[in-house]
Design a protein around this motif. Structure first.
Motif, short mmCIF file in Angstrom:
data_model
loop_
_atom_site.label_atom_id
_atom_site.label_comp_id
_atom_site.label_asym_id
_atom_site.label_seq_id
_atom_site.Cartn_x
_atom_site.Cartn_y
_atom_site.Cartn_z
N THR A 31 -3.91 2.88 -18.23
CA THR A 31 -4.73 2.17 -19.21
C THR A 31 -4.09 0.82 -19.49
OG1 THR A 31 -5.44 4.21 -20.28
CG2 THR A 31 -5.65 2.20 -21.56
N SER A 32 -4.91 -0.22 -19.60
CA SER A 32 -4.45 -1.55 -19.99
C SER A 32 -3.34 -2.04 -19.06
CB SER A 32 -4.00 -1.52 -21.45
OG SER A 32 -3.87 -2.83 -21.97
N MET A 33 -2.16 -2.39 -19.57
CA MET A 33 -1.09 -2.84 -18.70
C MET A 33 -0.67 -1.74 -17.74
SD MET A 33 0.77 -5.31 -17.64
CE MET A 33 0.72 -6.61 -18.86
N GLY A 34 -0.80 -0.49 -18.17
CA GLY A 34 -0.52 0.62 -17.27
C GLY A 34 -1.47 0.65 -16.09
N SER A 35 -2.72 0.23 -16.29
CA SER A 35 -3.67 0.19 -15.18
C SER A 35 -3.32 -0.94 -14.21
CB SER A 35 -5.10 0.03 -15.71
OG SER A 35 -5.30 -1.26 -16.26
N ILE A 36 -2.84 -2.07 -14.74
CA ILE A 36 -2.49 -3.19 -13.87
C ILE A 36 -1.28 -2.85 -13.01
CG2 ILE A 36 -1.64 -5.56 -13.84
CD1 ILE A 36 -3.37 -6.12 -16.26
N ILE A 37 -0.21 -2.36 -13.65
CA ILE A 37 1.00 -2.01 -12.89
C ILE A 37 0.70 -0.84 -11.95
CG2 ILE A 37 3.40 -1.25 -13.04
CD1 ILE A 37 2.86 -4.10 -14.09
N GLY A 38 0.02 0.18 -12.47
CA GLY A 38 -0.29 1.34 -11.64
C GLY A 38 -1.25 1.01 -10.52
N GLY A 39 -2.25 0.16 -10.79
CA GLY A 39 -3.20 -0.21 -9.76
C GLY A 39 -2.56 -0.99 -8.64
N LEU A 40 -1.72 -1.96 -8.98
CA LEU A 40 -1.05 -2.75 -7.95
C LEU A 40 -0.09 -1.88 -7.13
CD1 LEU A 40 -0.36 -6.05 -9.94
CD2 LEU A 40 -2.08 -5.67 -8.16
N TYR A 41 0.57 -0.93 -7.80
CA TYR A 41 1.45 -0.02 -7.07
C TYR A 41 0.63 0.87 -6.14
CZ TYR A 41 5.61 2.90 -6.36
OH TYR A 41 6.69 3.56 -5.80
N ALA A 42 -0.55 1.27 -6.59
CA ALA A 42 -1.40 2.16 -5.79
C ALA A 42 -1.92 1.49 -4.53
CB ALA A 42 -2.57 2.65 -6.64
N ILE A 43 -2.09 0.15 -4.56
CA ILE A 43 -2.62 -0.52 -3.37
C ILE A 43 -1.51 -1.05 -2.46
CG2 ILE A 43 -4.73 -1.15 -4.58
CD1 ILE A 43 -3.70 -4.02 -4.76
N GLY A 44 -0.25 -0.76 -2.81
CA GLY A 44 0.80 -1.03 -1.84
C GLY A 44 1.94 -1.92 -2.28
N TYR A 45 1.96 -2.40 -3.51
CA TYR A 45 3.08 -3.22 -3.96
C TYR A 45 4.24 -2.34 -4.40
CZ TYR A 45 0.19 -7.41 -3.83
OH TYR A 45 -0.60 -8.45 -3.41
N SER A 46 5.44 -2.66 -3.92
CA SER A 46 6.62 -1.90 -4.33
C SER A 46 7.06 -2.34 -5.72
CB SER A 46 7.76 -2.13 -3.33
OG SER A 46 8.23 -3.47 -3.42
N ALA A 47 7.95 -1.57 -6.30
CA ALA A 47 8.46 -1.91 -7.63
C ALA A 47 9.17 -3.25 -7.62
CB ALA A 47 9.41 -0.81 -8.12
N HIS A 48 9.92 -3.53 -6.56
CA HIS A 48 10.64 -4.80 -6.49
C HIS A 48 9.67 -5.96 -6.30
CE1 HIS A 48 14.82 -3.45 -6.65
NE2 HIS A 48 14.42 -2.38 -5.97
N GLU A 49 8.58 -5.75 -5.56
CA GLU A 49 7.57 -6.80 -5.43
C GLU A 49 6.90 -7.07 -6.77
OE1 GLU A 49 5.80 -6.69 -0.93
OE2 GLU A 49 5.37 -4.94 -2.21
#
Length: 752
Positions: free
Chosen positions: A62-80
C-alpha cells in the motif's frame, strides 16, 4: 521467544504436512505497509532478505509499500532501489517542478512564482484536489517500469504483485492486479490533500492506506503460506513528535481508519518487522539513506529467524523463479496516441512532444518529451504507457488539460518597495482559439500592472502577435555626493508595445515590436527648489522600434545549478517628445533632463549570466552587462544602477554595493562574480563582487540629480538566502567605494 515458536511451527509443519513432506514448497508472501517517506525502510528490509536468501513468491503493498514492492516485483534489486532513492531529486519529484529550460519562453516569467493557483470557471474559483499533481512521480514510474511494458496481468511479473487503493466515490477498497503499473502505484500512494486523486473509469482513487494499510489478507488470497510483514505505518496512535509538518498531519489523519484493519490482520503475520524510525516522519524524503539503514537494522535483528526460514524452504526444493525481463535502452516508436487534450491541436501536441512515429528514443528522450508538454502549461499532468507491437512500441500519452482560466496570487516584501500582493489572471483559448491573455497586478505601496495578449499563428504556436501594456509606480531617490538621500521623485512609467514574437524552441525567444513609452517624474519628498518654483511633473514620451533576443537555459528560476541566460536589445528611437506641466517661467530648471536630442538614434544593450557547479556545495555565477547609446538620452531613459538582483523594475540594473537607483548613467559596462555556498538543501550564502565603468554623454548636469561624466565603482556584499515555500528569502549587506556606508537589503517572496 517468538523466533523459537516460529521455528518450531516450521518444523511441525514440515513433519505433519503430507504436501510439504513430499515436494511442495510453501509460498512466501511479503507485505509492505504504507507510511510515506518512512516506507523507504522497506528497501533496507529487502537488503536483509536478499542476504538471508529469501525471495518472496508474492508481494502486496500500500502507498509507499506498493511503490517499493512493485518495483522489486518487476525486477529491481534492493541495491538498485537504494541507488534510485539516493539519486532522485526529491524536491522536484514532490513539487512537480520541471526544469525551467523546458518551459516555453512566454510562460517562463510566470512559472513557479505564485504561492496559490486556483482554477476559474463559471461556478467560481476551485481549489486543486491536491497540493501536488503527481506528474513527476508518474513519469518516474513510467520510466522505471519499461521492462514490463505491455504486461497486462501483475501475476505475470517476475514476482506476482498486487496493491490497494481506495475509491472516494464508493468508499470501497480497490485491488490492482492488472492494467497500467504506473496508474496502480500512482493511485495507491495518493495521500488525500497531498497528492491529487487518480480518476480511473468511474472511480476517484486515493491512498489505499485509508482503508487497508497492511494488506495481509490480500497476500494470503494470492496463495501465500508464510507471511513476512513490514509495518512502517501507525499501528495504534500517532506520536506527537511525528506530527511535525502539514504533510505528516494529513497523512496521519488519512490513516486513522486503518488501525482496526491492521489489528485484525497482524495475527496472520509469521515474521513481523517494525523498524524504529524516530525522529523521521512521513515527510522525511530527504533522509532516505538514514531511513533505509534503520529498515535494514530492524531486519537484521531477526536475521536468525530469516536464515532458519530460508534453510527450511531450501530443504523442500528449489523455488520456481521467473526471469527478470530485460530493460530496453531504446524504443522504436511506431505509433503515438493522445488520450485527453480535447482543446489541444494535434500539431501543437506533436511539436511540443518532439517525438514522431519512426523515431528511436531513450528513456531520457521520453522524459524530455513529457517535460516539454508540461512546459507549455496547457497540461495539468501527462503520463505515458509503452506497449510492445510486432515492430516497435505504441506510445500512449494520458493527459489532463489545465484549466483554461486560472487565478494566482502570492505575497512578497522588500525593504525598498515594502509589502505587496502579486495577483495574476491567465486565460488560454478563452477569447479566441490559440491565444493567451495574462494580467498581473502588484497590489502594493508602489503598484505595477502588466497586461499581455498573445495570439498564435499556426497550430505549432511558434509565431505570434503580441500586444503588451506596462504601468509602474516607482521610487526615484536622489543622492548627494556623500551618499545621503536628498529627496525622492515618484516615477510613473507607461509602456504600450505591439509586434511579433517567435519561439524557436523552449530556450530562444525573438521579438520585434513598436513601443510607445511615457515616463514622468513628480515630487514625493524633498527637492523643494524644483517643485516649489512651479513644476508639477516632467519627463518624456518616446516612440521606438525594437528587436530583442533572449536565450534562457537555466534549470531553475531561483538558485539554479546549471544553465545561463543571454539578453540582447536594439532600440531605435523614432520620436522623443518632452512632457512638462508647470509654470513656463521655470521650465529651464528641468529642461536639461528632458531636452530632445536628435530624433533618430539608437541604443544597444545586452547581458549574460551563467552558473557553474564546483563540487556539490559551491556554485560560481559570472555576469556581464553593458549598454550604449549614440546620442544623449533624457533622464527617464537612462540606466538606473544599484540594488540587489531581486525586485528590479524597468531600466534598473542591479549592482551590489549601491542602493536602488543610486547611480544614473547612460553608457556602462559591468562585470560581476557570485560565489554561492550551500549549507543545506535550502540555505545558501552568496558572496558578490562587481565592478562598473560608466559614462554619461551629456553636456549638462541635471540638477539636483548629480551625474558624473565618468565613474568607476567597485562593490561587494554578502547575501544569506533561503529557498523557502514562501519563495526566496534574502538578507543582504553590501558596500562600495562610493560614500554612504553599508547598504542593507531584506526580501521575501516571488518578484513581479
Amino acid at each position: 521467544m517468538n523466533r523459537i515458536l516460529f521455528l518450531f511451527f516450521c518444523l511441525v509443519l514440515l513433519l505433519l504436512s503430507p504436501g510439504l513432506r513430499g515436494q511442495e514448497r510453501p509460498k512466501v508472501g511479503l507485505v509492505l505497509s504504507g507510511g510515506g517517506a518512512k516506507g523507504l525502510a522497506h528497501i533496507g528490509v529487502l537488503k536483509a532478505l536478499e542476504e538471508a536468501g529469501i525471495r518472496p513468491d508474492y508481494i502486496t503493498g500500500t502507498s509507499m509499500g506498493s511503490i517499493i514492492g512493485g518495483l522489486y516485483a518487476i525486477g529491481y534489486s534492493a541495491h538498485e532501489l537504494d541507488s534510485i532513492v539516493t539519486s532522485v531529486n526529491w524536491a522536484q519529484l514532490l513539487s512537480d517542478r520541471i526544469p525551467l529550460s523546458d518551459v516555453i519562453p512566454e510562460e517562463k516569467y510566470d512559472y513557479q512564482r505564485f504561492h496559490v493557483e486556483l482554477n476559474l470557471s463559471r461556478e467560481g474559483l476551485s481549489v486543486p484536489a491536491g497540493l501536488v499533481g503527481g506528474q513527476a512521480i508518474s513519469e518516474l514510474l513510467s520510466r522505471l517500469s519499461s521492462g514490463v511494458a505491455g504486461v497486462h496481468s501483475f501475476s505475470d511479473y517476475p514476482i506476482p504483485f498486487q496493491c490497494v487503493a481506495a475509491d472516494l466515490l464508493s468508499g470501497e477498497q480497490v485491488v490492482f492486479n492488472s492494467g497500467s503499473f504506473t496508474t496502480a502505484l500512482r493511485a495507491s500512494m495518493s495521500i488525500p490533500s497531498v497528492f491529487a486523486p487518480v480518476a480511473l473509469d468511474s472511480m476517484l482513487l486515493i491512498d489505499g492506506g485509508v482503508l487497508n494499510n497492511f494488506p495481509v489478507q490480500l497476500c494470503m488470497d494470492m496463495g501465500a503460506d508464510i507471511i513476512i510483514g513490514v509495518n512502517v505505518g501507525t499501528a495504534d496512535k500517532a506520536e506527537m513528535s511525528d506530527l511535525n509538518s502539514p504533510v505528516a498531519v494529513l497523512a496521519a489523519s488519512a490513516m486513522i481508519g486503518n488501525s482496526l484493519s491492521f489489528r485484525q490482520q497482524v495475527p496472520f503475520v509469521d515474521v513481523l518487522i517494525e523498524p524504529e524510525l524516530h525522529p523521521y516522519s512521513t515527510a522525511s524524503f530527504f533522509h532516505g539513506p538514514q531511513i533505509i539503514a534503520l529498515g535494514e537494522e530492524a531486519a537484521r535483528l531477526q536475521m536468525e529467524t530469516l536464515h532458519g526460514l530460508a534453510q527450511r524452504l531450501d530443504s523442500l526444493g528449489e523455488q520456481t523463479q521467473k526471469p527478470f525481463p530485460p530493460r530496453p535502452e531504446t524504443y522504436l516508436i511506431s505509433s503515438i496516441t493522445l488520450e485527453g487534450g480535447e482543446h489541444i491541436s494535434h500539431r501543437f501536441f506533436m511539436s511540443s512532444l518532439g517525438i514522431a512515429p519512426g523515431d528511436t528514443v531513450k528513456n531520457e528522450d521520453l522524459k524530455k518529451g513529457m517535460n516539454r508538454l508540461m512546459g507549455t502549461r496547457y497540461f495539468e499532468s501527462v503520463a505515458y504507457d509503452l506497449k510492445p507491437l510486432r515492430e516497435g512500441y505504441a506510445l500512449t500519452i494520458h493527459a489532463t488539460e489545465s484549466a483554461r482560466s486560472r487565478f494566482k496570487f502570492s505575497l512578497h516584501y522588500d525593504n525598498e518597495n515594502k509589502a505587496g500582493i502579486l495577483t495574476n489572471l491567465t486565460l488560454r483559448n478563452v477569447l479566441l482559439r490559440g491565444n493567451r491573455l495574462a494580467a498581473t497586478l502588484d497590489v502594493s505601496e508602489r503598484p505595477r500592472l502588466n497586461l499581455s495578449f498573445i495570439n498564435y499563428y499556426g497550430e505549432n504556436h511558434r509565431t505570434a502577435s503580441r500586444l503588451e501594456g506596462v504601468w509602474e509606480n516607482s521610487n526615484f531617490p536622489v543622492y548627494l555626493e556623500d551618499g545621503a538621500e536628498y529627496g525622492r521623485f515618484t516615477h510613473n512609467l507607461t509602456n504600450l508595445s505591439l509586434g511579433f514574437m517567435s519561439s524557436l524552441d523552449t530556450r530562444w525567444e525573438l521579438n520585434g515590436f513598436m513601443a510607445l513609452e511615457r515616463s514622468v517624474l513628480k515630487q514625493q519628498s524633498g527637492l523643494y527648489e524644483v517643485f516649489a518654483s512651479g513644476v508639477d511633473h516632467f519627463g518624456n514620451q518616446l516612440l521606438s522600434a525594437n528587436f530583442t533576443a533572449n536565450r534562457n537555459t537555466y534549470n531553475r528560476r531561483f538558485f539554479p545549478t546549471r544553465g545561463n541566460e543571454f539578453d540582447f536589445r536594439y532600440r531605435f528611437y523614432l520620436d522623443n517628445r518632452e512632457v512638462y506641466r508647470g509654470s513656463e517661467s521655470v521650465r529651464d530648471v528641468v529642461e536639461p533632463a528632458i531636452a530632445r536630442s536628435a530624433v533618430r538614434f539608437f541604443e544597444l544593450s545586452g547581458s549574460w549570466q551563467g552558473v557553474f557547479l564546483l563540487g556539490s556545495r559551491f556554485a560560481v555565477s559570472p555576469r556581464i552587462q553593458a549598454s550604449y547609446a549614440n546620442r544623449p538620452l533624457p533622464l527617464v531613459a537612462m540606466n538606473f544602477i544599484g540594488g540587489m538582483p531581486f525586485q528590479r523594475r524597468t531600466r534598473e540594473v542591479s549592482f551590489v554595493g549601491l542602493s536602488s537607483r543610486e547611480k544614473i548613467v547612460q553608457d556602462f559596462a559591468m562585470a560581476q562574480i557570485n560565489v554561492r555556498y550551500r549549507f543545506s538543501r535550502s540555505m545558501h550564502l552568496t558572496g558578490v563582487v562587481n565592478g562598473l565603468a560608466a559614462a554619461s554623454d551629456s553636456e549638462a548636469i541635471y540638477r539636483p540629480v548629480v551625474m558624473e561624466d565618468e565613474e568607476y565603482i567597485l562593490g561587494y556584499g554578502l547575501i544569506m538566502e533561503i529557498d523557502s515555500f514562501l519563495g526566496p528569502v534574502q538578507v543582504g549587506v553590501s558596500d562600495s567605494n562610493v560614500p554612504g556606508g553599508l547598504r542593507w537589503y531584506i526580501g521575501l517572496g516571488y518578484p513581479f
